[in-house]
Write an enzyme that holds these catalytic residues in place. Structure first.
Site, PDB file in Angstrom:
ATOM      1  N   ALA A 125       0.850  -1.187   0.000  1.00 20.24           N
ATOM      2  CA  ALA A 125       0.000   0.000   0.000  1.00 20.24           C
ATOM      3  C   ALA A 125       0.889   1.240   0.000  1.00 20.24           C
ATOM      4  O   ALA A 125       2.093   1.161   0.271  1.00 20.24           O
ATOM      5  CB  ALA A 125      -0.930   0.005   1.217  1.00 20.24           C
ATOM      6  N   LYS A 126       0.300   2.372  -0.293  1.00 25.10           N
ATOM      7  CA  LYS A 126       1.041   3.638  -0.254  1.00 25.10           C
ATOM      8  C   LYS A 126       0.038   4.775  -0.208  1.00 25.10           C
ATOM      9  O   LYS A 126      -1.104   4.643  -0.658  1.00 25.10           O
ATOM     10  CB  LYS A 126       1.928   3.792  -1.488  1.00 25.10           C
ATOM     11  CG  LYS A 126       3.124   4.708  -1.281  1.00 25.10           C
ATOM     12  CD  LYS A 126       4.212   4.019  -0.484  1.00 25.10           C
ATOM     13  CE  LYS A 126       5.461   4.884  -0.377  1.00 25.10           C
ATOM     14  NZ  LYS A 126       6.583   4.146   0.241  1.00 25.10           N
TER      15      LYS A 126
END
Length: 436
Positions: A125-126
């Site tokens: 994720a980011k």
């Protein structure tokens, strides 16, 4: 690139806009090409490869705040969960004026590969907000962080998605995010983020972990090539939490760091730069500009310096095919995420230059973030020596496994890392099946 975006800004903007190459491919396109290069090695898992080319969840949020002068300002924020097949999402939050959805998607994808490559039980994720931290006050920045956390609160959590610091964010950003999430939930949730201050459940060794991992990866690569680190020439782009710590560890190991660069200056000293002095200067002034221990150097000449180790530790897409053609290094160790384009990879491989990819080289940060997450769940904390020992074992083990695959299949270390990671991620996807 507009002239106003090249004005002097905060030290949080590690390498600054002067490093960006508008001719470089979009980060997501680079990631997809890297995935495609692994297709021939997937066997029966190839039928699932498209899942890696489609992020599981993409959230775009409006982040409105009242500024100090009473006006209302709006910022655009993102949280992308690329894959959750192997566990909760894991990846940093970036505050930068050039953050885009395309960039955040790619960074999330690289986190999926990175976590799987080193065997961490996380997906990728980011997140990010398109904001220049230097353009807002401390109070405004806190309000931006709190509003952003509230907006993405529907998708994050200790067992859902765990943010961490990245470009333009730090331990205090994580403290504010943790507090906001906890207040909205009605109970303290220390494990919702990592990279926190020690007093709030942070882990010893976390701040130095990414730079330490870069050095470990460089050391292991050098060992396989029988290249001594003592006396070796090192060039480091980016002098923040990754490049600065990495340079310090090279310096302590007896290497000669001959060039360093950040958003404000590109400096060279063939006799070796006094890294402790440079770090002290950067801490005092927020940038390398004005440091007297080295001479100024043209940016493009920086990439052509003769050295044993080149460490790009700034932003993505720095090493293009054109720059790669002029590189004179034995080993490139990627401290940044996605600093080398696929076309540059091909050039470097043809020239016999070993690239230790980002998904291995800079995995020290997320590895110690994993340790922090585990410690928060158990409310039992380890010593810094224990942290560093565990980090060493995981990094050395992952490097050895990736090196073995690279030798067996006669591919680059990047492709080898992607082969291992894609097999792990896609096997988890296949075993879980599709619901409904």
């Amino acid at each position: 690139m507009s002239a106003t975006r090249q004005d002097k800004t905060s030290p949080d903007r590690l390498a600054g806009l002067s490093y960006l190459n508008p001719a470089a491919p979009e980060p997501w396109a680079s990631f997809v090409e890297q995935i495609e290069r692994v297709r021939p090695y997937l066997g029966s898992l190839e039928r699932w490869i498209e899942t890696l080319k489609h992020p599981k969840r993409t959230l775009i949020v409006d982040v409105p705040i009242e500024r100090d002068d009473g006006t209302v300002a709006h910022y655009e924020g993102y949280r992308v969960q690329h894959s959750l097949s192997r566990g909760p999402g894991k990846g940093g939050v970036r505050f930068h004026p050039d953050v885009t959805l395309n960039e955040v998607m790619a960074l999330a994808g690289w986190m999926t590969i990175k976590n799987a490559a080193v065997g961490l039980p996380f997906g990728g994720a980011k997140g990010g907000i398109r904001v220049d931290p230097a353009s807002v006050s401390k109070g405004e920045l806190q309000r931006i962080t709190r509003r952003y956390t509230s907006e993405i609160g529907i998708v994050i959590g200790p067992d859902k998605d765990i943010p961490a610091p990245d470009v333009g964010t730090n331990a205090m950003t994580m403290a504010v995010m943790m507090d906001t999430f906890s207040m909205n939930r009605g109970g303290t949730a220390t494990g919702v983020v990592t990279g926190k201050p020690i007093a709030l459940g942070g882990s010893l060794g976390r701040q130095e972990a990414t730079g330490r991992g870069v050095f470990i990866a460089a050391r292991e690569a050098a060992r396989h090539l029988k290249l001594p680190i003592e006396g070796a020439r090192v060039v480091v782009q980016g002098f923040g939490n990754v490049g600065g710590i990495g340079a310090q560890l090279f310096h302590e190991a007896g290497a000669r760091v001959i060039a360093i660069a950040d958003h404000s200056a590109t400096l060279v000293n063939e006799a070796g730069i006094d890294i402790p002095a440079a770090l002290e200067h950067a801490a005092a002034y927020g940038e390398l500009a004005g440091f007297g221990g080295a001479a100024s150097l043209d940016l493009e000449a920086f990439w052509r310096l003769e050295c044993e180790f080149l460490v790009p530790a700034a932003l993505e897409s720095q090493l293009t095919a054109e720059r790669a053609a002029g590189v004179h290094a034995c080993i490139i160790v990627e401290g940044a995420n996605g600093p080398t384009t696929p076309a540059a990879d091909d050039v470097l491989r043809e020239r016999g230059i070993l690239v230790v990819p980002d998904v291995l080289a800079n995995a020290g940060g997320v590895t110690v973030s994993y340790f922090e997450w585990v410690q928060d769940f158990s409310s039992f904390f380890w010593t810094e020596d224990e942290i560093n020992d565990r980090l060493e074992r995981i990094m050395v083990g992952a490097f050895g496994a990736i090196w073995k695959v690279a030798q067996e299949k006669q591919v680059s270390l990047r492709t080898a890392a992607f082969i291992i990671a894609c097999h792990r991620a896609l096997e988890a996807r296949a075993e879980r099946g599709l619901y409904p």
